[in-house]
Write a protein that holds these residues in place. Structure first.
Motif, mmCIF file in Angstrom:
data_model
loop_
_atom_site.group_PDB
_atom_site.id
_atom_site.type_symbol
_atom_site.label_atom_id
_atom_site.label_comp_id
_atom_site.label_asym_id
_atom_site.label_seq_id
_atom_site.Cartn_x
_atom_site.Cartn_y
_atom_site.Cartn_z
ATOM 1 N N CYS A 10 -22.874 3.190 43.644
ATOM 2 C CA CYS A 10 -22.679 1.969 44.428
ATOM 3 C C CYS A 10 -21.182 1.674 44.561
ATOM 4 N N PRO A 11 -20.701 1.495 45.785
ATOM 5 C CA PRO A 11 -19.273 1.207 45.970
ATOM 6 C C PRO A 11 -18.851 -0.088 45.264
ATOM 7 N N ASN A 12 -17.633 -0.088 44.742
ATOM 8 C CA ASN A 12 -17.138 -1.266 44.016
ATOM 9 C C ASN A 12 -17.146 -2.521 44.875
ATOM 10 N N VAL A 13 -16.821 -2.393 46.148
ATOM 11 C CA VAL A 13 -16.792 -3.568 47.017
ATOM 12 C C VAL A 13 -18.191 -4.189 47.138
ATOM 13 N N ILE A 14 -19.221 -3.381 47.112
ATOM 14 C CA ILE A 14 -20.597 -3.892 47.156
ATOM 15 C C ILE A 14 -20.949 -4.550 45.827
ATOM 16 N N LYS A 15 -20.506 -3.950 44.723
ATOM 17 C CA LYS A 15 -20.730 -4.573 43.415
ATOM 18 C C LYS A 15 -20.078 -5.954 43.366
ATOM 19 N N GLU A 16 -18.886 -6.076 43.913
ATOM 20 C CA GLU A 16 -18.195 -7.376 43.920
ATOM 21 C C GLU A 16 -18.994 -8.420 44.697
ATOM 22 N N ILE A 17 -19.550 -8.034 45.830
ATOM 23 C CA ILE A 17 -20.395 -8.954 46.603
ATOM 24 C C ILE A 17 -21.591 -9.379 45.760
ATOM 25 N N LEU A 18 -22.194 -8.424 45.058
ATOM 26 C CA LEU A 18 -23.347 -8.720 44.215
ATOM 27 C C LEU A 18 -22.984 -9.622 43.043
ATOM 28 N N PHE A 19 -21.822 -9.382 42.421
ATOM 29 C CA PHE A 19 -21.391 -10.223 41.302
ATOM 30 C C PHE A 19 -21.263 -11.682 41.740
ATOM 31 N N ARG A 20 -20.602 -11.883 42.881
ATOM 32 C CA ARG A 20 -20.411 -13.250 43.382
ATOM 33 C C ARG A 20 -21.753 -13.906 43.716
ATOM 34 N N ALA A 21 -22.637 -13.152 44.347
ATOM 35 C CA ALA A 21 -23.940 -13.696 44.731
ATOM 36 C C ALA A 21 -24.776 -14.051 43.502
ATOM 37 N N ALA A 22 -24.766 -13.190 42.490
ATOM 38 C CA ALA A 22 -25.555 -13.458 41.283
ATOM 39 C C ALA A 22 -25.117 -14.758 40.622
ATOM 40 N N ASP A 23 -23.812 -14.955 40.501
ATOM 41 C CA ASP A 23 -23.322 -16.190 39.882
ATOM 42 C C ASP A 23 -23.588 -17.404 40.761
ATOM 43 N N ARG A 24 -23.325 -17.265 42.045
ATOM 44 C CA ARG A 24 -23.477 -18.397 42.961
ATOM 45 C C ARG A 24 -24.937 -18.826 43.053
ATOM 46 N N ARG A 25 -25.852 -17.830 43.118
ATOM 47 C CA ARG A 25 -27.271 -18.151 43.316
ATOM 48 C C ARG A 25 -28.070 -18.154 42.013
ATOM 49 N N GLN A 26 -27.399 -17.851 40.901
ATOM 50 C CA GLN A 26 -28.024 -17.826 39.579
ATOM 51 C C GLN A 26 -29.245 -16.902 39.562
ATOM 52 N N VAL A 27 -28.983 -15.666 39.982
ATOM 53 C CA VAL A 27 -30.006 -14.628 40.060
ATOM 54 C C VAL A 27 -29.627 -13.523 39.087
ATOM 55 N N MET A 28 -30.599 -13.000 38.372
ATOM 56 C CA MET A 28 -30.345 -11.932 37.421
ATOM 57 C C MET A 28 -30.023 -10.638 38.160
ATOM 58 N N LEU A 29 -28.885 -10.056 37.828
ATOM 59 C CA LEU A 29 -28.403 -8.818 38.430
ATOM 60 C C LEU A 29 -28.250 -7.794 37.317
ATOM 61 N N THR A 30 -28.916 -6.651 37.467
ATOM 62 C CA THR A 30 -28.823 -5.584 36.474
ATOM 63 C C THR A 30 -28.311 -4.323 37.142
ATOM 64 N N LEU A 31 -27.198 -3.816 36.628
ATOM 65 C CA LEU A 31 -26.617 -2.574 37.123
ATOM 66 C C LEU A 31 -27.031 -1.459 36.178
ATOM 67 N N VAL A 32 -27.674 -0.437 36.716
ATOM 68 C CA VAL A 32 -28.191 0.665 35.915
ATOM 69 C C VAL A 32 -27.356 1.911 36.224
ATOM 70 N N ALA A 33 -26.830 2.539 35.162
ATOM 71 C CA ALA A 33 -25.945 3.680 35.362
ATOM 72 C C ALA A 33 -25.992 4.613 34.158
ATOM 73 N N ASN A 34 -25.484 5.829 34.361
ATOM 74 C CA ASN A 34 -25.390 6.814 33.283
ATOM 75 C C ASN A 34 -24.194 6.558 32.375
ATOM 76 N N ALA A 35 -23.187 5.873 32.880
ATOM 77 C CA ALA A 35 -21.948 5.645 32.138
ATOM 78 C C ALA A 35 -21.753 4.149 31.922
ATOM 79 N N PRO A 36 -20.946 3.773 30.934
ATOM 80 C CA PRO A 36 -20.663 2.355 30.729
ATOM 81 C C PRO A 36 -19.978 1.757 31.971
ATOM 82 N N LEU A 37 -20.297 0.524 32.259
ATOM 83 C CA LEU A 37 -19.726 -0.172 33.409
ATOM 84 C C LEU A 37 -18.976 -1.408 32.951
ATOM 85 N N ARG A 38 -17.956 -1.755 33.695
ATOM 86 C CA ARG A 38 -17.239 -3.011 33.449
ATOM 87 C C ARG A 38 -17.731 -4.024 34.467
ATOM 88 N N VAL A 39 -18.183 -5.141 33.960
ATOM 89 C CA VAL A 39 -18.669 -6.211 34.826
ATOM 90 C C VAL A 39 -18.035 -7.519 34.376
#
Length: 150
Positions: A10-39
């Motif tokens: 997933c492109p970082n710019v899309i992740k940023e849109i998702l991060f903002r939306a999750a906080d703004r709308r108070q929706v649970m967002l789970t990023l699933v990956a093979n490697a550790p992620l910084r959020v």
């Protein structure tokens, strides 16, 4: 109504849109990956690391997603699995996968995969454009607004 993200590609710019939306709308967002992620720190954003291996993240999302959830992925087989379970699937380019179009997309993906196996150069995906990002944000807003109305 959680959102599941196939985060390995997933492109970082899309992740940023998702991060903002999750906080703004108070929706649970789970990023699933093979490697550790910084959020960003948030009570609505979490990561789930799966073992390394081909399609491990996809398999885990397919297991966890339920009807009414949103799955963000560029992986057409995962999108098909999500749609079959009654979840919605959205590509990072803003394409909403539906029961009507996901079979066609899967057939095209399989054809392109077979062509690549025979040595035909099919090219890679085009660069994520500003209009792709806008299409994604618009579809995400539609999904979030529709979930509030339910």
């Amino acid at each position: 109504m959680p959102i599941w993200v196939d985060a390995d590609a997933c492109p970082n710019v899309i992740k940023e849109i998702l991060f903002r939306a999750a906080d703004r709308r108070q929706v649970m967002l789970t990023l699933v990956a093979n490697a550790p992620l910084r959020v960003p720190p948030s009570r609505y954003i979490r990561t789930l690391q799966v073992p390394g291996g081909f399609d491990e993240a996809d398999r885990r999302i397919a297991e966890l997603a339920q009807a009414g959830d949103l799955v963000v992925t560029a992986d057409v087989p995962l999108a098909a699995d999500a749609v079959a379970k009654g979840a919605q699937a959205l590509s990072p380019r803003g394409e909403l996968y539906t029961r009507e179009n996901v079979k066609e997309r899967l057939a095209m993906r399989n054809l392109m995969d077979e062509l690549r196996k025979t040595g035909v150069a099919t090219g890679g995906p085009r660069v994520l454009s500003l209009s792709d990002r806008q299409a994604f944000a618009n579809q995400l807003d539609r999904f979030l607004n529709a979930s509030v109305e339910r």
